[in-house]
Design a protein around this motif. Structure first.
Motif, PDB file in Angstrom:
ATOM      1  N   THR A   8       0.872  -1.173   0.000  1.00 50.81           N
ATOM      2  CA  THR A   8       0.000   0.000   0.000  1.00 50.81           C
ATOM      3  C   THR A   8       0.905   1.218   0.000  1.00 50.81           C
ATOM      4  N   GLN A   9       0.517   2.242  -0.747  1.00 45.55           N
ATOM      5  CA  GLN A   9       1.386   3.402  -0.919  1.00 45.55           C
ATOM      6  C   GLN A   9       0.550   4.663  -0.954  1.00 45.55           C
ATOM      7  N   VAL A  10       0.992   5.674  -0.234  1.00 50.23           N
ATOM      8  CA  VAL A  10       0.299   6.966  -0.201  1.00 50.23           C
ATOM      9  C   VAL A  10       1.284   8.038  -0.643  1.00 50.23           C
TER      10      VAL A  10
ATOM     11  N   ARG B 169       4.931   3.816   2.441  1.00 51.54           N
ATOM     12  CA  ARG B 169       4.632   2.514   1.844  1.00 51.54           C
ATOM     13  C   ARG B 169       4.850   1.415   2.868  1.00 51.54           C
TER      14      ARG B 169
END
Length: 247
Positions: free
Chosen positions: A187-189, A216
């Motif tokens: 998951t990456q922001v 991440r």
């Protein structure tokens, strides 16, 4: 030195705007080194004729690259290439791997490597108890001799033992793969903020300069959390690239 541009093939039937096609062509030439840092771009009239597009289209294409930090306009000099910006595809790969693949000569300075108790954000990301010891890594990543990113990572203690030399000579994902831990999903922001005084100094930017941020968490195929990362990148030298399609 003024770099002549070979005629570009533009597709006038494409929904992609002509200025963006021209800008993309110029960007590719810069990234491949066919137009070098410091080279001047032809004036808009000559460039428009050479590319087979209108002057307004050429002007907009150049302005697009100016806004993204690849070109700069200088009075009495013209338009110059200032830096081939790193474009990183948003996929599960490391910055080290991406730079090496694009021949950008990655180099790493290890700022910190220590064992620390996991704080709330790290513990939640790695799915461990608060206060569990983790390996904490802080690195400064260079591309082509220039500082590009400050990188913070937390790794579960029982995964791998790391040394400063390991991290200076190899990417983190490469080291994990060698140890038998292969990142498969993450998951990456992605976000943005202004640089503080320390970040600006380390990255050779002005205080308040724009930074891209990325956090991440990556897992292996069995669902085990392998690493948590929190990085900042120079927005003047770096961008994320996404490929989208309609389902």
């Amino acid at each position: 030195m003024t770099s002549p541009i070979r005629p570009a093939e533009v597709d006038r039937t494409s929904p992609v705007p002509l200025y963006f096609q021209v800008a993309t062509r110029l960007q590719e030439l810069i990234e491949r080194g066919e137009i070098g840092v410091g080279d001047r771009i032809e004036n808009e009239v000559d460039l428009a004729e050479r590319l087979g597009v209108s002057r307004p289209t050429t002007r907009r294409a150049i302005q697009y690259l100016v806004e993204r930090g690849m070109l700069v306009r200088k009075r009495g000099v013209g338009t110059q290439v200032v830096h081939p910006k790193v474009r990183r595809p948003v996929e599960l790969s490391s910055l080290y791997d991406d730079l090496r693949t694009s021949d950008r000569t990655p180099r790493t300075e290890v700022l910190k490597l220590e064992v620390v108790p996991a704080g709330g954000e790290v513990a939640a990301a790695l799915e461990i108890e608060l206060g569990t010891e983790v390996t904490w890594i802080e690195r400064l990543r260079y591309a082509g001799g220039e500082p590009l990113a400050i990188m913070h990572n937390a790794i579960p203690m029982d995964l791998i033992r790391l040394t400063d030399r390991d991290l200076a000579e190899h990417g983190l994902y490469e080291l994990l793969r060698r140890a038998g831990f292969v990142p498969r999903i993450a998951t990456q922001v992605i976000g943005a903020r202004s640089a503080g005084a320390t970040e600006a100094r380390i990255l050779s930017e002005k205080r308040g300069a724009s930074l891209l941020t990325m956090t991440r968490t990556a897992w292996d195929a069995g669902g085990r959390a392998l690493e948590y990362g929190s990085h900042v990148y120079r927005a003047s030298r770096y961008s994320f690239e996404l490929n989208l399609s309609a389902g």
